[in-house]
Motif scaffolding. Structure first.
Motif, PDB file in Angstrom:
ATOM      1  N   ALA A 107       4.156   5.749  -5.266  1.00 16.43           N
ATOM      2  CA  ALA A 107       4.311   5.702  -6.722  1.00 16.43           C
ATOM      3  C   ALA A 107       3.323   6.615  -7.391  1.00 16.43           C
ATOM      4  O   ALA A 107       3.627   7.254  -8.408  1.00 16.43           O
ATOM      5  N   GLY A 108       2.121   6.752  -6.856  1.00 14.28           N
ATOM      6  CA  GLY A 108       1.122   7.621  -7.427  1.00 14.28           C
ATOM      7  C   GLY A 108       1.348   9.080  -7.108  1.00 14.28           C
ATOM      8  O   GLY A 108       0.854   9.978  -7.783  1.00 14.28           O
ATOM      9  N   GLU A 109       2.114   9.368  -6.083  1.00 11.40           N
ATOM     10  CA  GLU A 109       2.321  10.731  -5.625  1.00 11.40           C
ATOM     11  C   GLU A 109       3.464  11.432  -6.333  1.00 11.40           C
ATOM     12  O   GLU A 109       3.549  12.652  -6.313  1.00 11.40           O
ATOM     13  N   THR A 110       4.351  10.706  -6.941  1.00  6.06           N
ATOM     14  CA  THR A 110       5.511  11.337  -7.597  1.00  6.06           C
ATOM     15  C   THR A 110       5.088  12.032  -8.879  1.00  6.06           C
ATOM     16  O   THR A 110       4.255  11.535  -9.630  1.00  6.06           O
ATOM     17  N   ASN A 111       5.673  13.194  -9.149  1.00  5.29           N
ATOM     18  CA  ASN A 111       5.372  13.972 -10.346  1.00  5.29           C
ATOM     19  C   ASN A 111       6.633  14.117 -11.197  1.00  5.29           C
ATOM     20  O   ASN A 111       7.148  15.189 -11.409  1.00  5.29           O
ATOM     21  N   LYS A 145       2.368   1.746  -3.427  1.00  7.85           N
ATOM     22  CA  LYS A 145       1.344   2.253  -4.343  1.00  7.85           C
ATOM     23  C   LYS A 145       1.092   3.736  -4.114  1.00  7.85           C
ATOM     24  O   LYS A 145       0.984   4.522  -5.053  1.00  7.85           O
ATOM     25  N   TYR A 146       1.018   4.113  -2.839  1.00 10.94           N
ATOM     26  CA  TYR A 146       0.748   5.498  -2.502  1.00 10.94           C
ATOM     27  C   TYR A 146       1.875   6.403  -2.996  1.00 10.94           C
ATOM     28  O   TYR A 146       1.632   7.426  -3.632  1.00 10.94           O
ATOM     29  N   ARG A 190       0.832  -1.210   0.000  1.00 13.12           N
ATOM     30  CA  ARG A 190       0.000   0.000   0.000  1.00 13.12           C
ATOM     31  C   ARG A 190       0.862   1.254   0.000  1.00 13.12           C
ATOM     32  O   ARG A 190       0.560   2.238  -0.697  1.00 13.12           O
TER      33      ARG A 190
END
Length: 94
Positions: A89-93, A86-87, A83
């Motif tokens: 990985a989705g937060e990186t820009n 996943k969190y 989790r």
């Protein structure tokens, strides 16, 4: 554990008396001043102690229970890490 009201020698003698006489356990327990269920438990414990396969089985059961607990903990840790990955990985820009 706790303190025992009856000595180990008394318990062994009570079990031997219950085994050797043909009288009911409840009558022997009443004569000794012991609860009949207590005497039944002493007899059961003595019988289990005499059979080494039951001791080995109880050791195996305890080990299996400990390993199952460890597996549950490791699965929980793995899920937490998944989790978190996943969190982040989705937060990186990038």
């Amino acid at each position: 554990m706790g303190t025992y009201k009856y000595s180990a020698e008394f318990r062994a003698d009570a079990v031997a008396l219950a085994r050797s006489s043909g009288r009911p356990v409840s009558r022997i327990a009443a004569e000794l001043g012991v609860n009949h269920e207590t005497l039944r438990q002493w007899i059961k414990t003595a019988e289990n102690a005499e059979r080494p396969e039951t001791v080995a089985a109880s050791v195996k059961e305890a080990e299996i229970a400990a390993l199952r607990k460890q597996v549950r903990e490791l699965e929980m840790e793995r899920d937490i890490l998944r989790r978190a990955a996943k969190y982040f990985a989705g937060e990186t820009n990038w």
